[in-house]
Design an enzyme around this catalytic site. Structure first.
Site: not given
Ligand code: NAP
Length: 315
Positions: A134, A137-138
């Site tokens: 992801c 997100c990361d």
């Protein structure tokens, strides 16, 4: 009929919340088993700009939190745990959360799909240490680093690539073919981006690094040439797998494990309906999942109103 609930919704993404909201508003006793990580794939997203109703977009986790609150406000009983098994061979239908059994007249399966992995041993070892599925997100964790690798040639891979190009100096896209599956607009945007380099006809064979990602080993499938690409992160974007393990042997699934759906969101078992990415490999959008959730709930409501549960119980 002696049941704990009229409708049980299994799943906690847009399809599940929408189904639960509709069921509850039909004045039916509704349980939603939303999962330990309720919210579905939108929890892994940042800006969502294509969900109608938000003129400036909305953050994925915020959208899901709103759906959750809306369901609770409507009176849905929500359990934030995973359904561990089901028994659809007898009626009323049964859903288990660990040892606890819940019985209902209708069940809506909305367990979604999860990201696929390459299956390399180092992928697991370095998960959270540079390996991620992801980027939204990361990716920010790697802001200002020299380079990153995105694996895949679909829309997700291109979205990740564009997002990461704003954070990292260089983005390598490793794709197993020489043309992209992604939609034209995203593909062109990525191809025009000077920070992006495509590594065509290539597969990742290894992820290197002791404690964190330092490089990937890439093999060209046409020439067999192997090279190392130095990078601090790897984002795997090679598609999804439906979350249907607990329905194996209970519902008809297709060869890839997606729930087979017939007219009216019906599954192979009377009273069990499906909604969202768990059956839909084509559209896979939050808004289509929500739409399917609505359709499945309406079908389940009509199923109960028509008196089908009583017919199923007759000897
Ligand atoms: P996808 O379309 O299935 O693409 C997966 C990509 O990964 C493909 O390029 C595939 O290669 C590659 N791949 C699959 N297995 C692999 C493996 N074992 N090793 C190496 N590469 C592998 O998945 P997605 O990109 O997640 O998109 C899913 C759906 O969501 C699509 O319908 C997409 O349009 C939609 N989506 C839309 C948006 C948007 O519109 N903004 C954003 C994200 C996703 P091949 O091409 O060779 O098969």
């Amino acid at each position: 009929m002696d049941t704990d609930y009229d409708i049980i919704v299994v799943g906690g993404g847009p399809a599940g919340y929408t189904a639960a909201i509709y069921a509850c508003r039909a004045n039916l006793r509704t349980l939603q088993v939303a999962g330990i990580e309720a919210g579905g794939q939108l929890m892994l997203t940042r800006e969502v700009e294509n969900y109608p109703g938000f003129s400036r977009g909305v953050l994925g986790p915020d959208l899901m939190e709103n759906m959750r609150q809306q369901a609770e406000n409507q009176g849905v009983k929500i359990i934030y745990d995973n359904a561990t098994s089901v028994n659809f061979r007898s009626y009323p239908l049964e859903v288990y959360v660990n040892e606890e059994r819940f019985r209902a007249k209708a069940v809506i399966v909305a367990t979604g799909a999860s990201p696929k992995w390459l299956g390399l041993p180092d992928e697991r070892r370095l998960l959270g240490r540079g390996v991620s599925s992801c980027a939204t997100c990361d990716g920010p964790l790697f802001r200002g680093t020299d380079s990153t690798v995105v694996v895949g040639g679909g829309d997700t891979a291109m979205e990740y690539t564009l997002f990461l190009s704003n954070l990292v100096s260089k983005v390598y896209v490793v794709h197993r073919r020489d043309s992209l599956r992604a939609s034209k607009v995203l593909a062109e945007r990525a191809m025009k981006n000077p920070k992006v380099e495509f590594v065509w006809n290539s597969v990742v064979e290894g992820i290197l690094g002791e404690r964190k990602v330092e490089a990937v080993k890439v093999r060209n499938v046409k020439t067999d040439e192997v090279r190392e690409i130095a990078c601090q992160s790897v984002f795997v974007a090679i598609g999804h797998k439906p979350n249907t393990e607990i329905f194996q042997g209970q519902l008809e699934l297709d060869e890839e494990g997606y729930v087979k759906v017939y007219d009216g969101m019906r599954t192979s078992v009377p009273g069990v309906f499906a909604a969202g990415d768990v059956h839909d490999r084509r559209y896979r959008q939050a808004v289509t999942a929500a739409g399917y959730g609505c359709m499945a709930a309406m079908e389940a409501i009509w199923f109960i109103e028509r008196g089908e549960p009583e017919k199923l119980l007759k000897p």
